[in-house]
Enzyme design. Sequence first.
Site, PDB file in Angstrom:
ATOM      1  N   THR A 184       0.863  -1.180   0.000  1.00  0.00           N
ATOM      2  CA  THR A 184       0.000   0.000   0.000  1.00  0.00           C
ATOM      3  C   THR A 184       0.900   1.230   0.000  1.00  0.00           C
ATOM      4  O   THR A 184       2.123   1.110  -0.077  1.00  0.00           O
ATOM      5  CB  THR A 184      -0.928   0.017   1.238  1.00  0.00           C
ATOM      6  OG1 THR A 184      -0.145   0.340   2.410  1.00  0.00           O
ATOM      7  CG2 THR A 184      -1.591  -1.341   1.446  1.00  0.00           C
ATOM      8  N   CYS A 185       0.280   2.401   0.114  1.00  0.00           N
ATOM      9  CA  CYS A 185       1.080   3.623   0.073  1.00  0.00           C
ATOM     10  C   CYS A 185       1.976   3.759   1.297  1.00  0.00           C
ATOM     11  O   CYS A 185       2.932   4.533   1.282  1.00  0.00           O
ATOM     12  CB  CYS A 185       0.183   4.850  -0.058  1.00  0.00           C
ATOM     13  SG  CYS A 185      -0.929   5.085   1.329  1.00  0.00           S
ATOM     14  N   ARG A 219       2.924   0.753   3.390  1.00  0.00           N
ATOM     15  CA  ARG A 219       3.430  -0.518   3.904  1.00  0.00           C
ATOM     16  C   ARG A 219       3.787  -1.454   2.752  1.00  0.00           C
ATOM     17  O   ARG A 219       3.193  -1.404   1.674  1.00  0.00           O
ATOM     18  CB  ARG A 219       2.416  -1.192   4.835  1.00  0.00           C
ATOM     19  CG  ARG A 219       1.247  -1.881   4.150  1.00  0.00           C
ATOM     20  CD  ARG A 219       0.354  -2.623   5.148  1.00  0.00           C
ATOM     21  NE  ARG A 219      -0.244  -1.673   6.074  1.00  0.00           N
ATOM     22  CZ  ARG A 219       0.047  -1.612   7.364  1.00  0.00           C
ATOM     23  NH1 ARG A 219       0.916  -2.444   7.897  1.00  0.00           N
ATOM     24  NH2 ARG A 219      -0.526  -0.713   8.144  1.00  0.00           N
ATOM     25  N   SER A 242      -3.316   1.276  10.646  1.00  0.00           N
ATOM     26  CA  SER A 242      -3.262   2.291   9.599  1.00  0.00           C
ATOM     27  C   SER A 242      -2.729   3.613  10.128  1.00  0.00           C
ATOM     28  O   SER A 242      -2.751   3.876  11.334  1.00  0.00           O
ATOM     29  CB  SER A 242      -4.662   2.519   9.004  1.00  0.00           C
ATOM     30  OG  SER A 242      -5.121   1.368   8.354  1.00  0.00           O
ATOM     31  N   GLU A 284      -9.426   3.515   9.091  1.00  0.00           N
ATOM     32  CA  GLU A 284      -9.699   3.700   7.656  1.00  0.00           C
ATOM     33  C   GLU A 284      -9.968   2.338   7.019  1.00  0.00           C
ATOM     34  O   GLU A 284      -9.385   1.329   7.395  1.00  0.00           O
ATOM     35  CB  GLU A 284      -8.556   4.442   6.973  1.00  0.00           C
ATOM     36  CG  GLU A 284      -7.210   3.720   6.981  1.00  0.00           C
ATOM     37  CD  GLU A 284      -6.990   2.889   5.744  1.00  0.00           C
ATOM     38  OE1 GLU A 284      -7.781   3.018   4.801  1.00  0.00           O
ATOM     39  OE2 GLU A 284      -6.036   2.106   5.729  1.00  0.00           O
ATOM     40  N   ALA A 333      -6.393   8.705 -11.629  1.00  0.00           N
ATOM     41  CA  ALA A 333      -7.778   8.231 -11.679  1.00  0.00           C
ATOM     42  C   ALA A 333      -7.904   6.833 -11.081  1.00  0.00           C
ATOM     43  O   ALA A 333      -8.834   6.100 -11.388  1.00  0.00           O
ATOM     44  CB  ALA A 333      -8.290   8.237 -13.119  1.00  0.00           C
ATOM     45  N   GLY A 334      -6.957   6.456 -10.213  1.00  0.00           N
ATOM     46  CA  GLY A 334      -7.014   5.174  -9.525  1.00  0.00           C
ATOM     47  C   GLY A 334      -7.974   5.218  -8.352  1.00  0.00           C
ATOM     48  O   GLY A 334      -8.747   6.176  -8.192  1.00  0.00           O
ATOM     49  N   SER A 394      -7.379   8.305  -5.953  1.00  0.00           N
ATOM     50  CA  SER A 394      -7.769   9.555  -6.617  1.00  0.00           C
ATOM     51  C   SER A 394      -9.286   9.624  -6.790  1.00  0.00           C
ATOM     52  O   SER A 394      -9.886  10.692  -6.635  1.00  0.00           O
ATOM     53  CB  SER A 394      -7.085   9.664  -7.980  1.00  0.00           C
ATOM     54  OG  SER A 394      -5.691   9.702  -7.840  1.00  0.00           O
TER      55      SER A 394
END
EC number: 1.2.1.70
Length: 463
Positions: A49-50, A52, A109, A114, A193-194, A197
């Site tokens: 993830t962003c 981890r 998190s 979240e 656009a993921g 986003s």
Amino acid sequence: MSILVVGLSHRSAPVSLLERASLTTDSQIKLVQDTLAAEPATEAAILATCNRIELYADVDKFHAGVAELSTLLAQHSGVGLDELTPYLYVHYEDRAVHHLFSVACGLDSMVVGEGQVLGQIKDALALGQELHSAGRLLNDLFQQALRVGKRAHSETGIDRAGQSLVTFGLEQLAAGTAVESWAKDRRALVIGAGSMSSLAAATLARVGVREIVVANRTPARADRLVEILNQQHGPLRHRSAAADAAPGVSARAVDMSALDAELPRADVVVSCTGSTGLVLTADAVEAAAHGRRTPLALLDLAMPRDIDAAAHRLGGVRFVDIETLAEASADAPMATDVDQVRTIVSDEVAAFGAAQRAAHITPTVVALRAMAADVVSSEVARLEARLPDLDEKQRAEVTRTVRRVVDKLLHAPTVRVKQLASEPGGAGYADALRELFDLDPQTVAAVSRADLNDTDGVGRGRV
């Protein structure tokens, strides 16, 4: 075999190191494949993830597994092993299960509670299934993690303990002002656009921005996101009876080449792309911020970063990135619901361990019953040879009777051994059963292999 996880996250490593260690999709695939090819691992999955990077494996040797997984993480991340090692954490067996369940519930998190991590766990499982690297154990582990996470969100108020990174980031930009008041009538530029986003765009529309411009390298994805925004949050064509009904948002898509033109028009910019280089330089930000009456608000949710860190030092700019969020969330209040989620996690870890220990003995029980069936068949055949005058009805009744006797004799011991095996320390009961009944180890192994080969058919429908 035992579950091992080796990883690093915002809790163990500085954001600058996480940024350097981030993996592309191709790198994740190669890492999983190389882990599976390594001697200590029979299954593998990656959760990236962003904030981890965690490598999960089913290993038969702890120390060899830790060494191999650490080396592979270093090789594929491009960060030297000596530099990476101090920031790695290791969890094994029940602690590994506890860690993943905690992650699924949002307890680990950056912003507690979240829920986006559930989608990332689901993606990790899907990749493992696609690569056939997630066998019975990791399929069970990740699917149960998804169920535990959903249970935590549905049965507790963990969502109140913290917001998504998007919402939390916007709150930091608003600097004490209500986000709705701060965002009202602003123009927003969303880069990417993921999933993140898209969430940012939907959140901005919900809090009241007037216009959203979506820039993405793939025009079709930007167009699709804009279509959804206009359908769900577009201007009201027929105002409701409420005089203060929200006017809605106007959304449009642009090419990435239009960023220089769109940036000066924007009041708030949210960027989260998969780019390995900077999307917005400090010079571009400085030019866009020049002469503004209100600060240009920037929210960078990408890892590695999309916006030059030098933007923090620019006048007329308010900049929040992953590192800023990590510092701010450390002081965020913990809700009492967190304790309830921790209880859920502990209970689910115990239940998962019991189920896995019980499953461990199943091949031995199946082999025992198969042996008993062979004995019944052999003895019935001998009886038929000694009493050839038995008719079909008599022969069938004798067969049913012998089978009932064997089933009744085996029922209580097999049920009890499964119960005992599910308890902590119950792993030895399978060995005892094999020894007592002189079961062929090859037969037991064959049952286990057949069970593992059925993974693809059983695993996917349960997500």
